[in-house]
Motif scaffolding. Structure first.
Motif, PDB file in Angstrom:
ATOM      1  N   VAL A  88      -9.542   0.745   3.407  1.00  0.00           N
ATOM      2  CA  VAL A  88      -8.462   1.640   2.995  1.00  0.00           C
ATOM      3  C   VAL A  88      -8.712   2.178   1.585  1.00  0.00           C
ATOM      4  CG1 VAL A  88      -6.003   1.792   2.460  1.00  0.00           C
ATOM      5  CG2 VAL A  88      -6.751   0.609   4.530  1.00  0.00           C
ATOM      6  N   ALA A  89      -9.174   1.339   0.676  1.00  0.00           N
ATOM      7  CA  ALA A  89      -9.375   1.758  -0.713  1.00  0.00           C
ATOM      8  C   ALA A  89     -10.376   2.889  -0.842  1.00  0.00           C
ATOM      9  CB  ALA A  89      -9.819   0.560  -1.562  1.00  0.00           C
ATOM     10  N   PHE A  90     -11.417   2.879  -0.016  1.00  0.00           N
ATOM     11  CA  PHE A  90     -12.464   3.885  -0.162  1.00  0.00           C
ATOM     12  C   PHE A  90     -12.443   4.958   0.925  1.00  0.00           C
ATOM     13  CE2 PHE A  90     -14.024   0.384  -2.750  1.00  0.00           C
ATOM     14  CZ  PHE A  90     -14.387   1.066  -3.903  1.00  0.00           C
ATOM     15  N   THR A  91     -11.556   4.813   1.917  1.00  0.00           N
ATOM     16  CA  THR A  91     -11.451   5.818   2.972  1.00  0.00           C
ATOM     17  C   THR A  91     -10.152   6.613   2.854  1.00  0.00           C
ATOM     18  OG1 THR A  91     -12.688   4.332   4.431  1.00  0.00           O
ATOM     19  CG2 THR A  91     -11.585   6.200   5.462  1.00  0.00           C
ATOM     20  N   PHE A  92      -9.077   5.933   2.536  1.00  0.00           N
ATOM     21  CA  PHE A  92      -7.768   6.569   2.386  1.00  0.00           C
ATOM     22  C   PHE A  92      -7.272   6.337   0.958  1.00  0.00           C
ATOM     23  CE2 PHE A  92      -8.191   5.208   6.829  1.00  0.00           C
ATOM     24  CZ  PHE A  92      -8.087   6.442   7.465  1.00  0.00           C
ATOM     25  N   GLU A  93      -7.970   6.937   0.002  1.00  0.00           N
ATOM     26  CA  GLU A  93      -7.708   6.655  -1.411  1.00  0.00           C
ATOM     27  C   GLU A  93      -6.277   6.956  -1.823  1.00  0.00           C
ATOM     28  OE1 GLU A  93     -10.651   7.892  -4.215  1.00  0.00           O
ATOM     29  OE2 GLU A  93     -12.248   7.733  -2.729  1.00  0.00           O
ATOM     30  N   ARG A  94      -5.643   7.895  -1.149  1.00  0.00           N
ATOM     31  CA  ARG A  94      -4.270   8.254  -1.502  1.00  0.00           C
ATOM     32  C   ARG A  94      -3.289   7.116  -1.203  1.00  0.00           C
ATOM     33  NH1 ARG A  94      -1.003  13.211   1.245  1.00  0.00           N
ATOM     34  NH2 ARG A  94       0.903  12.992   0.047  1.00  0.00           N
ATOM     35  N   PHE A  95      -3.637   6.270  -0.246  1.00  0.00           N
ATOM     36  CA  PHE A  95      -2.702   5.231   0.209  1.00  0.00           C
ATOM     37  C   PHE A  95      -3.129   3.822  -0.155  1.00  0.00           C
ATOM     38  CE2 PHE A  95      -2.499   8.770   3.291  1.00  0.00           C
ATOM     39  CZ  PHE A  95      -1.201   9.172   3.053  1.00  0.00           C
ATOM     40  N   TRP A  96      -4.221   3.661  -0.922  1.00  0.00           N
ATOM     41  CA  TRP A  96      -4.753   2.314  -1.111  1.00  0.00           C
ATOM     42  C   TRP A  96      -3.800   1.395  -1.864  1.00  0.00           C
ATOM     43  CZ3 TRP A  96      -6.336  -0.392  -5.531  1.00  0.00           C
ATOM     44  CH2 TRP A  96      -6.381   0.320  -6.729  1.00  0.00           C
ATOM     45  N   VAL A  97      -3.030   1.921  -2.822  1.00  0.00           N
ATOM     46  CA  VAL A  97      -2.089   1.064  -3.554  1.00  0.00           C
ATOM     47  C   VAL A  97      -0.945   0.638  -2.638  1.00  0.00           C
ATOM     48  CG1 VAL A  97      -0.425   0.986  -5.456  1.00  0.00           C
ATOM     49  CG2 VAL A  97      -2.700   1.949  -5.826  1.00  0.00           C
ATOM     50  N   ASP A  98      -0.450   1.574  -1.805  1.00  0.00           N
ATOM     51  CA  ASP A  98       0.604   1.229  -0.846  1.00  0.00           C
ATOM     52  C   ASP A  98       0.119   0.129   0.099  1.00  0.00           C
ATOM     53  OD1 ASP A  98       2.709   3.579  -1.256  1.00  0.00           O
ATOM     54  OD2 ASP A  98       0.703   4.460  -1.274  1.00  0.00           O
ATOM     55  N   PHE A  99      -1.124   0.269   0.568  1.00  0.00           N
ATOM     56  CA  PHE A  99      -1.665  -0.742   1.474  1.00  0.00           C
ATOM     57  C   PHE A  99      -1.862  -2.066   0.751  1.00  0.00           C
ATOM     58  CE2 PHE A  99      -5.034  -3.112   3.537  1.00  0.00           C
ATOM     59  CZ  PHE A  99      -4.565  -3.141   4.838  1.00  0.00           C
ATOM     60  N   LYS A 100      -2.345  -1.997  -0.487  1.00  0.00           N
ATOM     61  CA  LYS A 100      -2.576  -3.220  -1.284  1.00  0.00           C
ATOM     62  C   LYS A 100      -1.296  -4.037  -1.394  1.00  0.00           C
ATOM     63  CE  LYS A 100      -4.085  -4.440  -5.978  1.00  0.00           C
ATOM     64  NZ  LYS A 100      -5.133  -5.383  -5.645  1.00  0.00           N
TER      65      LYS A 100
END
Length: 197
Positions: free
Chosen positions: A151-163
């Motif tokens: 997610v961090a390197f594929t969907f950079e816009r959402f990586w904090v939400d996913f984290k």
């Protein structure tokens, strides 16, 4: 309660990250607030405060808390020093994989697997069940690390939400599954019973 205290730095990180970046004038100093870098600074500062408080109160930190704190200082510090969020993106995968390594190592070091050392004071289960649980934790941490990295390197816009929310959701689902699995082995069983699945 301990899990909630551990969650405070991540929650503060999320709030500051989601705040529209602005410059605050505090006591004659201009301070950037909002966005990844000030959020990282809050993550480091709040981690030091939270774990410092726990250390002062309990006179010790658990190994997992030391690992989390050191990873926060290392990856957060590198993010700020090099002004690159790439370092922080690697924090969750690396921490998860180190936990997986610790659980895996416990199959070869010592007389009990790590999950039994953690939960053995509260539950009495056959050795085979403890080993299966330990393997489940290894797989969980490997998957969590891989999911965070993807997610961090594929969907950079959402990586904090996913984290924050994705990892929390995965953890809750895993714990629910573990609870259901354990319930199959705890009905009307005395501590000396050694039945297997």
């Amino acid at each position: 309660m301990k899990q909630l205290i551990d969650f405070i730095p991540l929650l503060l990180f999320f709030i500051v990250y989601k705040t529209e970046p602005r410059t605050l004038d505090i006591a004659g100093h201009s301070i950037a607030f909002g966005g990844i870098f000030s959020a990282t600074a809050f993550l480091i500062g709040s981690s030091l405060v939270v774990y410092g408080f726990l250390l002062a109160r309990q006179r010790r930190l658990e190994k997992s808390q030391w690992l989390t704190l050191l990873a926060c200082l290392l990856f957060g510090g590198m993010t700020l020093a090099f002004h690159s969020e790439t370092f922080l993106k690697w924090k969750a995968p690396v921490v998860n994989w180190l936990f997986a390594l610790a659980f895996l190592g416990s199959h070869f070091i010592g007389d009990r697997v790590l999950i039994e050392r953690i939960m053995g004071h509260a539950l009495s289960l056959p050795k085979a069940i403890w080993q299966r649980l330990n393997i489940a934790w290894i797989v969980f941490f490997l998957v969590c690390g891989a999911a965070n990295l993807f997610v961090a390197f594929t969907f950079e816009r959402f990586w904090v939400d996913f984290k924050v929310f994705g990892s929390l959701g995965m953890t809750l689902l895993f714990l629910l599954g573990q609870g259901l699995y354990l319930s199959r082995h705890m009905h009307d069983r005395s501590p000396t019973t050694k039945t297997e699945d």
